[in-house]
Design an enzyme around this catalytic site. Structure first.
Site, mmCIF file in Angstrom:
data_model
loop_
_atom_site.group_PDB
_atom_site.id
_atom_site.type_symbol
_atom_site.label_atom_id
_atom_site.label_comp_id
_atom_site.label_asym_id
_atom_site.label_seq_id
_atom_site.Cartn_x
_atom_site.Cartn_y
_atom_site.Cartn_z
ATOM 1 N N ASP B 217 0.808 -1.211 0.000
ATOM 2 C CA ASP B 217 0.000 0.000 0.000
ATOM 3 C C ASP B 217 0.845 1.266 0.000
ATOM 4 O OD1 ASP B 217 -2.749 -0.471 -0.241
ATOM 5 O OD2 ASP B 217 -2.715 -1.498 1.698
ATOM 6 N N ASP B 218 1.706 1.376 -0.989
ATOM 7 C CA ASP B 218 2.470 2.607 -1.209
ATOM 8 C C ASP B 218 3.508 2.928 -0.149
ATOM 9 O OD1 ASP B 218 1.601 3.237 -3.616
ATOM 10 O OD2 ASP B 218 0.196 4.793 -3.020
ATOM 11 N N ALA B 219 3.806 1.996 0.724
ATOM 12 C CA ALA B 219 4.878 2.288 1.670
ATOM 13 C C ALA B 219 6.213 2.034 0.986
ATOM 14 C CB ALA B 219 4.744 1.410 2.900
ATOM 15 N N GLY B 369 4.814 7.927 -1.002
ATOM 16 C CA GLY B 369 4.655 6.843 -0.045
ATOM 17 C C GLY B 369 5.337 7.183 1.257
ATOM 18 N N ARG B 401 -1.101 2.618 -11.947
ATOM 19 C CA ARG B 401 -0.841 4.043 -12.131
ATOM 20 C C ARG B 401 -0.167 4.350 -13.463
ATOM 21 N NH1 ARG B 401 -1.547 4.493 -6.500
ATOM 22 N NH2 ARG B 401 0.134 3.386 -5.458
#
Lengths: 378, 598
Positions: B217-219, B369, B401
């Site tokens: 999740d974008d970390a 992130g 994306r």
């Protein structure tokens, strides 16, 4: 739930008629004997009890959340299909809001008309679609000229039958009683009985005249024919459910309008309830969202139980609440407080909102129950 | 006949609008009339409009005649030799400015190779459609439009070096990146603006892979050793100020260590960092809520008599304290005079912010992130030649994306690092992918940027090939240490007795309307009651008239001041409701509370 099953004997459970009917049909289909049937009913009763809610469950809020949570996703993806044939209908969140607000006239009201078997073909359907479309005088006119000297409006028609012309003029005469109409071949002249007319007046009259509806059903602006399976279906822009009845070709039993108020006035409130459910369900479905019907049914029931369609909101369901503080806490605080004080109303603190306000136990869920008597104590 | 308007005013009629336009344009290009005049023929209105007024947005274009641009190689050479300037080009009629109206009559070619006979103008460069911060993005045409937009938005939030005269500045809040770098994959605007002085990020080695799920999740995962070497350190500077104000009656603030006994005296311990003059010394380390400048002020709202009484009772403690939740070291102190001639003290605090879990970072392609895990170098995956990534980015961030520009930037960054030179790859004239691949192959790497990598913890090689390259990353001004906040008990607002709102006021987090609904939906009535009792009070209520009664503790008696009755019961309710009844009373509504027997 299991405890409930233990305490309630399944024999006491009364199933709704619809479920019993369905059991009947299934039994006939599968050819079940009475023993098997009894077993089936027992299982269904168990499931029926399992899916019923328990005392104290906040069904209203659960319904509200179940509808509004998917609705938040709707806002972000509302698509319009450009160029696709058909009537453009308002979809997505705007339509959903429209339904819940019980808007008198939907932004795009449409009718879906089915035809009787005899007329269920292309030519007939197209003919019916053409006749029900509302047409103004403009559609039949070739040229319009103003006779400024005699203060007359001359209208030359497109090629139409002489009898049709006479009919049209007769109809027209009914609508414009202040004018004298004279026919000359396929043209007509209009003369005002009033002599003092300025040119400006004449222009105004001309415009009004051309916009006069001559044929078709009022407010049906457009009608197209679509083939759905074996049926030729007429879809219209604009709705007039009452007038459609009089058309012999149209199968009124199957026809539908998305204007729920019309459904209510023509077919009654129960039909309107079904129409509301259908509209909400379809709107959500088109967005790829699935809501349990029972949530929708609860909302629609509260909207229709009084016999007329009431909006959810200030002037409808929320405005009908009993508790003053709940109403004041929703909208128009001062209005409700002042009115209540003038009438010396009493708030009994039975609602949830009031109790949250005064920080008391809310009468729902675990807060709904209390000890009435302590046994074994004098 | 065509109407002719000058700045919106009718000036005449013409039969030959084309001729007028031709003449005006010619004269403008020859320099006989101002180059700021624009003329346009509006066909749908049959009107010629001449505009000379101010406030029109105009943009430069190269004039094209007979399919040939007027700007030639000779011009460019001359400009390079500094024999010619921009204004010379305008004077010579090579370049002209068009406004919105005249643009309607123009047919502009985007690139020289597209030119035809019909074209009237040529764009200076396709890049001019991009704004300032978007021009900083490499390979933007390979990204989806919204990502380019996000990328340029986040560029504005990046921590960098925004000014060069920092020691002389006293900004209320300033973030400075330590050892800020210039992107190795630059664009034309980096050169134009000389961003060596004002860069805002770091070039890091990025591996696109998953790692223990800590970058989902974008970390992102960051190398601890890189951080210890100084990666993405930044300083937060914050200025606190105190003014020695003068009041009516000759009283004034006193700056110094407050004496005990005054109102709001917090105890001697609070002033332990202060020297005698009441202002902290530079390089003192301070923690939250500690005093920077000791100050006392005379009490406000003094009565007419009290005004002349000076004593400890009429002095209030008004020291400047460090913000709640912030610490740091005193960096600089300025002592000057304010506009009113009062003594003004400004103290600049400095706080080192090292990357920690929760800090926000972003590349130049809208890929933002937060750090999800910081792991030591020895546990990090490594490549065959021992390269260890600084950042591990999750591959799931790419497909949905579609930021192909990010991949190309990493590829270009890798080439740049291997070749040892900065590459310039601006929008619409990028270094082609094929060229990057060729150079990579020449340097002995796989041309698709993928490498075999090994698990730092087990030493086993990963079965898949991992895309690794160099990208420019920015540290954004959303640091957890500035945002983290918690409260158990704390200050309440005076009016409603409910907890204050906001981090700076040690506020609570509101359990709002919708959260309330969730508790009801659960049927958790008692939890709901407990959550909302932050302002509960016991109010004595008169049983007869239903209004608030008085509890006289000195006489140990409860009575109703309205009806004089003494049947009074204590009712527990939220203070907000009591306030509501009070407000209703003020608008002449009688809220009679009917109290049932217990």
């Amino acid at each position: 739930m299991s405890e409930k099953l233990q305490t309630t004997s399944l024999d006491d459970v009364i199933l709704p008629i619809k479920i019993l009917d369905e059991i009947e049909t299934v039994c006939k289909e599968k050819k079940l004997n009475s023993n098997q049937k009894e077993k089936l009913i027992q299982i269904i009763k168990k499931e029926y009890m399992n899916s019923s809610f328990e005392p104290g469950e906040a069904i209203g809020i659960v319904s509200a959340q179940s509808i509004s949570e998917p609705a938040t996703q709707m806002t972000m993806r509302t698509f319009h299909f450009a160029g696709s044939s058909g009537i453009q209908v308002t979809l997505g969140l705007p339509r959903l809001i429209e339904i819940f607000d019980a808007k008198k006239e939907p932004t795009t009201s449409t009718m879906t008309l089915y035809l009787k078997k005899k007329y269920n073909n292309k030519t007939d359907s197209e003919r019916v679609a053409d006749t029900i479309t509302e047409k103004s005088l403009r559609n039949f006119v070739e040229t319009v000229s103003l006779d400024l000297v005699n203060k007359r409006i001359r209208i030359k028609f497109k090629k139409i039958k002489k009898s049709d012309l006479k009919d049209t003029v007769a109809k027209l005469q009914k609508k414009v009683k202040d004018y004298k109409i004279s026919i000359k071949e396929n043209a007509m002249a209009l003369e005002s009985k009033e002599k003092q007319l300025t040119i400006k007046d004449l222009q105004r009259i001309k415009k009004r005249l051309l916009d006069l509806a001559v044929t078709g059903i009022q407010s049906v602006k457009n009608a197209i024919v679509v083939k759905e399976g074996d049926d030729w279906v007429i879809k219209t822009l604009g709705s007039n459910f009452l007038k459609v009845q009089s058309f012999e070709e149209i199968d009124f039993m199957r026809s539908y309008t998305n204007n729920v108020h019309e459904v209510a006035s023509v077919l009654g409130i129960e039909a309107a309830r079904m129409a509301l459910i259908k509209e909400i369900k379809n709107t959500m479905k088109q967005q790829g969202l699935d809501i349990d019907v029972r949530h929708i049914m609860l909302v629609v029931d509260t909207m229709t139980f009084s016999g007329e369609i009431k909006p959810i909101g200030r002037y409808g369901v929320a405005g009908m609440k009993q508790s003053i503080l709940t109403r004041a806490g929703f909208e128009e605080t001062i209005k409700h407080l002042v009115k209540a004080s003038l009438r010396q109303e009493e708030d009994t603190f039975n609602a949830i909102f009031d109790n949250v306000m005064v920080n008391q136990l809310v009468p729902i869920g675990t807060g709904m129950f209390d000890l009435i008597a302590k046994l074994g104590e004098e | 006949m065509t109407d002719v308007f000058l700045d919106g005013e009718f000036i005449g009629l013409t039969e030959k609008p084309d001729e007028i336009i031709k003449t005006v344009k010619e004269k403008r290009r020859e320099g006989q009339i101002s180059d700021q005049i624009n003329i346009a023929y509006l066909q749908y209105l049959d009107v010629v409009r001449i505009l000379t007024d101010s406030g029109r947005t105009r943009r430069p274009l190269i004039i094209v005649e007979n399919g040939k641009p007027k700007l030639t190689k000779q011009h460019l050479e001359k400009i390079e030799q500094r024999k010619m300037t921009w204004s010379d080009l305008i004077k010579e009629g090579v370049i002209e400015f068009l406004d919105a109206e005249e643009e309607e009559n123009a047919y502009v070619a985007l690139r020289p190779e597209n030119l035809t006979e019909e074209h009237t103008h040529l764009e200076l460069d396709p890049t001019v459609i991009l704004g300032l911060s978007t021009s900083f993005l490499p390979y933007p045409e390979f990204d989806r439009g919204d990502r380019v937009n996000f990328g340029s938005k986040m560029m504005g939030q990046s921590i960098g070096v925004y000014s060069l005269n920092l020691p002389m500045r006293i900004d209320t809040k300033a973030n400075i990146l330590v050892y800020s770098q210039v992107p190795i994959v630059k664009t034309h605007i980096n050169e134009v603006l000389k961003d060596e002085n004002h860069s805002g990020g770091k070039n890091v080695v990025v591996a696109i892979m998953s790692f223990e799920g800590y970058n989902m999740d974008d970390a992102i995962i960051m190398n601890k050793s890189s951080i210890e070497r100084g990666l993405f350190w930044s300083y937060l500077f914050r200025t606190y100020e105190a003014e020695k104000k003068r009041y009516m009656g000759g009283q004034e603030d006193v700056i110094g260590i407050p004496e005990p006994g005054i109102r709001g005296y917090p105890g001697e311990d609070a002033y332990k960092h202060l020297p005698e003059d009441g202002i902290v010394n530079p390089e003192t380390e301070l923690k939250e809520d500690e005093v920077l400048i000791g100050k006392v002020s005379p009490l406000r709202f003094l009565g007419s008599l009290d005004q002349f009484i000076t004593g400890l009772e009429n002095i209030r403690e008004t020291s400047v304290k460090l913000r709640h939740g912030e610490g740091g070291i005193v960096d600089r102190i300025f002592i000057t005079e304010s506009n009113d001639g009062n003594k003004l003290i400004k103290v600049v605090m400095r706080d080192l912010k090292r990357p920690e879990i929760g800090d926000k970072f972003a590349s130049r392609h809208g890929q933002k992130g937060v750090i999800g895990l910081i792991i030591p170098q020895e546990d990090m995956p490594f490549t065959e030649d021992g390269t260890i990534p600084d950042v591990i980015f999750n591959p799931h961030g790419i497909p949905s994306r579609m930021t192909i520009g990010q991949l190309l930037e990493m590829l270009a960054g890798k080439v740049s690092a291997l070749e040892g030179k900065r590459l310039s790859s601006p929008a619409f004239h990028p270094i082609p992918e094929s060229e990057l691949r060729k150079t990579l192959e020449k340097d002995g790497f796989k041309n698709d940027g993928k490498e075999t990598m090994y698990d730092g913890q087990t030493g086993k090689h990963y079965s898949g090939q991992i895309f690794i390259g160099n990208a420019f990353y920015q540290k954004l001004d959303h640091l957890v240490s500035n945002k983290i906040h918690a409260r158990s008990r704390g200050p309440v607002t005076l009016l409603t007795k409910q907890p204050t709102e906001g981090k700076s006021k040690k506020g609570g987090l509101r359990l709002g309307e919708m959260e309330k609904d969730c508790l009801i939906a659960q049927g958790a009535a008692l939890v709901l009651k407990e959550r909302f009792d932050s302002d509960k009070t016991k109010v004595p209520i008169c049983k007869d008239c239903g209004l608030v009664a008085i509890n006289d503790r000195t006489k140990n008696r409860k009575y109703c001041p309205v009806c004089g009755g003494s049947k009074v019961v204590d009712v527990e309710m939220s203070y907000a409701f009591k306030l509501l009844t009070d407000e209703m009373k003020s608008m002449l509504i009688y809220p009679k509370l009917i109290v049932k027997e217990e």
